[in-house]
Motif scaffolding. Structure first.
Motif, PDB file in Angstrom:
ATOM      1  N   UNK A  20      42.568 -33.425  17.700  1.00 48.10           N
ATOM      2  CA  UNK A  20      43.197 -32.656  16.677  1.00 48.10           C
ATOM      3  C   UNK A  20      43.348 -31.307  17.205  1.00 48.10           C
ATOM      4  N   UNK A  21      42.563 -31.073  18.326  1.00 45.77           N
ATOM      5  CA  UNK A  21      42.300 -29.482  18.841  1.00 45.77           C
ATOM      6  C   UNK A  21      42.917 -29.568  20.511  1.00 45.77           C
ATOM      7  N   UNK A  22      43.717 -28.460  20.813  1.00 47.12           N
ATOM      8  CA  UNK A  22      43.878 -28.573  22.251  1.00 47.12           C
ATOM      9  C   UNK A  22      43.671 -27.121  22.582  1.00 47.12           C
ATOM     10  N   UNK A  23      43.651 -27.043  23.928  1.00 42.78           N
ATOM     11  CA  UNK A  23      43.523 -25.491  24.301  1.00 42.78           C
ATOM     12  C   UNK A  23      44.395 -25.164  25.323  1.00 42.78           C
ATOM     13  N   UNK A  24      44.748 -23.810  25.157  1.00 43.74           N
ATOM     14  CA  UNK A  24      46.078 -23.231  26.014  1.00 43.74           C
ATOM     15  C   UNK A  24      45.530 -21.914  26.608  1.00 43.74           C
ATOM     16  N   UNK A  25      45.727 -22.091  27.808  1.00 43.20           N
ATOM     17  CA  UNK A  25      45.435 -20.714  28.741  1.00 43.20           C
ATOM     18  C   UNK A  25      46.753 -20.111  29.249  1.00 43.20           C
ATOM     19  N   UNK A  26      46.722 -18.799  28.970  1.00 42.06           N
ATOM     20  CA  UNK A  26      47.967 -18.231  29.578  1.00 42.06           C
ATOM     21  C   UNK A  26      47.740 -17.059  30.480  1.00 42.06           C
TER      22      UNK A  26
END
Length: 173
Positions: A20-26
């Motif tokens: 249900x969780x994801x990580x996003x690095x920008x």
């Protein structure tokens, strides 16, 4: 200069495998924007094991095709005039019981399966990077199993973190 991009990989969040969780690095580097999305395969494909049936192969192919559609998943404010340059998708499996030192596989509901994450890396270039101020994240529409996305960002003049969900899909930076 890959220094900021390298920095987010070494200091970015160590994502724990939470369905249900994801990580996003920008990271922005002048006119170039790097986005890294890390998600349990279950959020994207519906299962974590290697596809066996025709339906599972089709689901995986469909998920990867959706991930490759960067313009659907990530939309920057129009005035920055950004476009997709590159997309790379990597699927990784962690054998059960190997996630952390001292981890007891017998206590793990996934003990017999192991964990599988999918990492997608995107590169965009913008004609007017100084006007960049918003990113609309379309992951929630594309992948309904994703409930929240933990974002860390580093731009040329600021850094921060945010949690997005189905009701809050825009990152302002």
């Amino acid at each position: 200069s890959g220094s900021q991009a390298d920095e987010i990989h070494s200091h970015g969040p160590q994502t724990s495998h939470v369905h249900g969780s994801a990580a996003l690095n920008l990271v922005t580097d002048g006119a170039v924007i790097h986005i890294e999305l890390i998600s349990p395969a279950a959020n994207l494909v519906g299962f974590e094991h290697a596809p066996v049936s025709e339906a599972e192969h089709a689901a995986r192919k469909n998920a990867l095709s959706t991930l490759e559609n960067a313009d659907r998943l990530f939309r920057f404010n129009k005035s920055a005039n950004c476009r997709t340059v590159q997309v790379e998708i990597v699927s990784e499996s962690t054998p059960a019981g190997q996630e952390a030192l001292g981890h007891h596989a017998a206590d793990d509901e996934h003990a017999d399966k192991g964990h599988s994450d999918i990492t997608a890396m995107y590169r965009f270039t913008c004609d007017a990077p100084g006007k960049l101020d918003t990113l609309h994240v379309g992951l929630f529409d594309a992948f309904p199993a994703i409930e929240d996305v933990n974002v860390q960002y580093i731009t040329d003049d600021r850094q921060g973190a945010a949690t997005l969900n189905g009701g809050e899909t825009d990152l302002a930076f």
